[in-house]
Motif scaffolding. Structure first.
Motif, PDB file in Angstrom:
ATOM      1  N   SER A  31      14.585   4.266  -8.481  1.00  0.00           N
ATOM      2  CA  SER A  31      15.466   3.722  -7.438  1.00  0.00           C
ATOM      3  C   SER A  31      16.934   3.957  -7.784  1.00  0.00           C
ATOM      4  O   SER A  31      17.734   4.350  -6.918  1.00  0.00           O
ATOM      5  N   LYS A  32      17.281   3.749  -9.036  1.00  0.00           N
ATOM      6  CA  LYS A  32      18.667   3.975  -9.482  1.00  0.00           C
ATOM      7  C   LYS A  32      19.030   5.455  -9.354  1.00  0.00           C
ATOM      8  O   LYS A  32      20.147   5.797  -8.942  1.00  0.00           O
ATOM      9  N   ARG A  33      18.095   6.326  -9.701  1.00  0.00           N
ATOM     10  CA  ARG A  33      18.353   7.764  -9.579  1.00  0.00           C
ATOM     11  C   ARG A  33      18.607   8.153  -8.125  1.00  0.00           C
ATOM     12  O   ARG A  33      19.535   8.921  -7.825  1.00  0.00           O
ATOM     13  N   LEU A  34      17.795   7.615  -7.203  1.00  0.00           N
ATOM     14  CA  LEU A  34      17.986   7.915  -5.784  1.00  0.00           C
ATOM     15  C   LEU A  34      19.319   7.369  -5.272  1.00  0.00           C
ATOM     16  O   LEU A  34      20.001   8.008  -4.468  1.00  0.00           O
ATOM     17  N   ALA A  35      19.686   6.175  -5.768  1.00  0.00           N
ATOM     18  CA  ALA A  35      20.965   5.584  -5.371  1.00  0.00           C
ATOM     19  C   ALA A  35      22.128   6.462  -5.832  1.00  0.00           C
ATOM     20  O   ALA A  35      23.073   6.725  -5.065  1.00  0.00           O
ATOM     21  N   ASP A  36      22.063   6.916  -7.069  1.00  0.00           N
ATOM     22  CA  ASP A  36      23.121   7.787  -7.610  1.00  0.00           C
ATOM     23  C   ASP A  36      23.175   9.101  -6.844  1.00  0.00           C
ATOM     24  O   ASP A  36      24.257   9.621  -6.540  1.00  0.00           O
ATOM     25  N   LYS A  37      22.017   9.642  -6.519  1.00  0.00           N
ATOM     26  CA  LYS A  37      21.949  10.919  -5.816  1.00  0.00           C
ATOM     27  C   LYS A  37      22.554  10.804  -4.417  1.00  0.00           C
ATOM     28  O   LYS A  37      23.344  11.657  -3.995  1.00  0.00           O
ATOM     29  N   ALA A  38      22.195   9.749  -3.700  1.00  0.00           N
ATOM     30  CA  ALA A  38      22.735   9.551  -2.351  1.00  0.00           C
ATOM     31  C   ALA A  38      24.250   9.384  -2.394  1.00  0.00           C
ATOM     32  O   ALA A  38      24.978   9.894  -1.528  1.00  0.00           O
ATOM     33  N   TRP A  39      24.740   8.655  -3.388  1.00  0.00           N
ATOM     34  CA  TRP A  39      26.181   8.438  -3.534  1.00  0.00           C
ATOM     35  C   TRP A  39      26.908   9.753  -3.813  1.00  0.00           C
ATOM     36  O   TRP A  39      27.939  10.055  -3.194  1.00  0.00           O
ATOM     37  N   GLN A  40      26.353  10.540  -4.737  1.00  0.00           N
ATOM     38  CA  GLN A  40      26.986  11.810  -5.094  1.00  0.00           C
ATOM     39  C   GLN A  40      27.009  12.782  -3.918  1.00  0.00           C
ATOM     40  O   GLN A  40      27.965  13.550  -3.751  1.00  0.00           O
TER      41      GLN A  40
END
Length: 338
Positions: free
Chosen positions: A105-114
């Protein structure tokens, strides 16, 4: 002519159909494709609706080319689908929980933000007026120093032994913790602060064989505030899901559910209209109206917010992947502590 957001929907179960109905009523949306793996659903959609149906989400991504997609499939499939959508440059609204692994979930959050893509998760309680108002009041400090809270949800989801469904499979996000308690945990994170650790957790089976039907325990927040979590989806005394959050402070008490907000003040506070003693505000005075009503204003409000975030390019709005990842982390703490 105003540009409409090209929207796709993946998953046409209960929540997917609800989202489809609401999205179809949004004047800023053009539903360009719907997707489900069920052939029966596909036959119905093709014969009875004007929507273009796909049985493969990759084909929908390629052929329909939506700008934004609602993901309403079992949580175990979220990561694969959301990764593909983000890679294709699409904004994503996902049902809760975001995934079954907070690291993912954290990885997806970081990816969407980037990638600067709008992202939101369907914790609809944040769009109920009473809980929104409670968050504002807690932040204002009207209660003085907080010293305890209770977070509760009860309902009659599983009231007898049943044949196996996704609700009875923990690997698919089934069980009271993922499906019911997640809403309450998210409210605690939203209104009171992020959960740091848990203790005294019990996951009780009432009628289910492989998943819990009730979740009880103590939550400690990063601020040091602690409180009690009490959730049971096998409670016959409720007609439907009932969620309540109570906060106690040195100057009184706040209680919010989906119907009203109650506040007790030991002493009135300047700048507020509340009197000493009990004050009650009904949901009707706190809930903003919506253009299309289905199940509750909050369901439309959250999708309207998602669409507006895309139109306004609001990157870090309410119920982001990042906030959902924090909820997923708290869920993992509870599961591992039992």
């Amino acid at each position: 002519m105003e540009h409409k957001i090209r929207l796709g929907i993946i998953g046409l179960g209960k929540m997917g159909i609800s989202h489809l109905s609401i999205a179809g009523g949004n004047k800023h949306v053009d539903v360009v494709g719907v997707c489900d793996s069920s052939k029966m659903v596909g036959v119905f959609m093709e014969k009875q609706t004007p929507f273009t149906f796909y049985d493969d989400f990759q084909a929908m991504i390629k052929d329909a080319n939506p700008e934004a997609v609602i993901v309403a499939v079992p949580s175990k499939f979220h990561a694969e689908i959301i990764d593909a959508l983000l890679d294709s440059g699409m904004h994503v609204f996902a049902e809760k929980p975001l995934t079954l692994d907070p690291v993912v979930s954290k990885r997806l959050a970081d990816k969407a933000w980037q990638l600067e893509l709008i992202n939101q998760v369907g914790y609809h309680n944040r769009f109920i007026g009473t809980f929104t108002e409670m968050a504002k009041l807690v932040e204002s400090g009207i209660l003085g120093n907080l010293y305890h809270f209770t977070a509760e949800a009860y309902g009659p989801v599983v009231t007898k032994s049943k044949d196996s469904t996704w609700r009875s499979k923990p690997e698919e996000g089934g069980g009271c913790l993922y499906d019911y308690a997640s809403h309450v945990i998210d409210l605690v994170n939203y209104i009171l602060g992020e959960i740091k650790q848990v203790s005294g957790i019990t996951l009780n089976k009432v009628y289910s064989k492989d998943v819990e039907d009730a979740v009880y325990g103590t939550l400690e927040l990063q601020s040091g505030l602690s409180g009690v979590l009490s959730v049971n989806w096998s409670d016959h005394t409720y007609r439907k899901m009932s969620t309540k959050l109570t906060a106690l402070g040195t100057n009184g008490k706040l209680i919010a559910d989906a119907t009203e907000l109650k506040i007790y003040l030991n002493e009135p506070v300047k700048g507020f209209s509340f009197e000493k003693g009990w004050n009650t505000v009904s949901i009707g005075k706190l809930q903003a109206p919506v253009d299309f009503y289905l199940r509750g204003e909050e369901y439309t409000a959250q999708l309207d917010y998602f669409i507006d975030s895309i139109r306004m390019k609001r990157k870090n709005g309410q119920n982001s992947f990042a906030s959902a990842a924090s909820t997923d982390q708290a869920i993992q703490l509870i599961r591992k502590s039992n």
